[in-house]
Design a protein around this motif. Sequence first.
Motif, PDB file in Angstrom:
ATOM      1  N   GLU A  86       0.821  -1.208   0.000  1.00 16.52           N
ATOM      2  CA  GLU A  86       0.000   0.000   0.000  1.00 16.52           C
ATOM      3  C   GLU A  86       0.861   1.268   0.000  1.00 16.52           C
ATOM      4  O   GLU A  86       0.527   2.252  -0.652  1.00 16.52           O
ATOM      5  N   THR A  87       1.984   1.231   0.699  1.00 15.71           N
ATOM      6  CA  THR A  87       2.867   2.397   0.751  1.00 15.71           C
ATOM      7  C   THR A  87       3.499   2.665  -0.609  1.00 15.71           C
ATOM      8  O   THR A  87       3.611   3.812  -1.035  1.00 15.71           O
ATOM      9  N   VAL A  88       3.876   1.609  -1.305  1.00 20.59           N
ATOM     10  CA  VAL A  88       4.420   1.764  -2.658  1.00 20.59           C
ATOM     11  C   VAL A  88       3.323   2.244  -3.610  1.00 20.59           C
ATOM     12  O   VAL A  88       3.526   3.186  -4.380  1.00 20.59           O
ATOM     13  N   GLU A  90       0.486   3.865  -3.035  1.00 15.81           N
ATOM     14  CA  GLU A  90      -0.083   5.184  -2.775  1.00 15.81           C
ATOM     15  C   GLU A  90       0.939   6.310  -2.756  1.00 15.81           C
ATOM     16  O   GLU A  90       0.607   7.432  -3.125  1.00 15.81           O
ATOM     17  N   ALA A  91       2.162   6.023  -2.331  1.00 13.17           N
ATOM     18  CA  ALA A  91       3.153   7.096  -2.195  1.00 13.17           C
ATOM     19  C   ALA A  91       4.421   6.878  -3.001  1.00 13.17           C
ATOM     20  O   ALA A  91       5.203   7.794  -3.178  1.00 13.17           O
ATOM     21  N   GLY A  92       4.646   5.658  -3.465  1.00 18.14           N
ATOM     22  CA  GLY A  92       5.891   5.367  -4.159  1.00 18.14           C
ATOM     23  C   GLY A  92       7.095   5.486  -3.251  1.00 18.14           C
ATOM     24  O   GLY A  92       8.203   5.746  -3.702  1.00 18.14           O
ATOM     25  N   ALA A  93       6.889   5.275  -1.942  1.00 21.09           N
ATOM     26  CA  ALA A  93       7.967   5.427  -0.966  1.00 21.09           C
ATOM     27  C   ALA A  93       8.692   4.107  -0.756  1.00 21.09           C
ATOM     28  O   ALA A  93       8.081   3.044  -0.708  1.00 21.09           O
ATOM     29  N   ASN A  94      10.002   4.198  -0.610  1.00 19.53           N
ATOM     30  CA  ASN A  94      10.859   3.049  -0.332  1.00 19.53           C
ATOM     31  C   ASN A  94      11.040   2.981   1.185  1.00 19.53           C
ATOM     32  O   ASN A  94      11.663   3.864   1.776  1.00 19.53           O
ATOM     33  N   ILE A  95      10.470   1.943   1.818  1.00 25.97           N
ATOM     34  CA  ILE A  95      10.442   1.896   3.285  1.00 25.97           C
ATOM     35  C   ILE A  95      10.985   0.587   3.837  1.00 25.97           C
ATOM     36  O   ILE A  95      11.085  -0.409   3.135  1.00 25.97           O
TER      37      ILE A  95
END
Length: 176
Positions: A86-88, A90-95
């Motif tokens: 979901e983080t990828v 919706e935000a394209g964030a690398n976490i």
Amino acid sequence: MKFCSVCGSDGLEHRVPDGDSLLRIVCGACGTIHYQNPKVVVGCLPEWEDQVLLCRRAIEPRYGLWTLPAGFMELGETVEDGARRETVEEAGANIELQELLTVLSVVRVGQVHLFWRARMLDASLDPGTETLEARLFLEHEIPWDEIAFRTVRETLQHFFDCRRSGRFALHTGRIG
């Protein structure tokens, strides 16, 4: 539910099956008990230095309001994998996921929301189609009046309280 998913009959009844204590949907033709269980929403609170990541929703419900990256868990994935996905999306964030931060039961809509802390590995963002904008906020910049969901507000408040105390603990609760 109008038809039995096993035999196709429209003879569904609301009753307490033998050996049960809750009202269920039971097929009068084949006897199948149709259990209705809560949906699981998974997400995270991504951190970059002293900022947190929020996404402005491009979909209903709550179009245009801010949320943490989160969504419904899919079959075949773990809760952690769902939060990362979901983080990828919706935000394209690398976490990198850290500890579970909140578990909130939203009884009136039959959902359970789980949010993890997450460390952003870099500050790059690439919002997906469900997000109008993804942005990092300092605590005093959080648009509290524009937060989409009570579970997100409660998770953010818990996070900032924990950060101020220097100790992160799991928070559980009930909403609605």
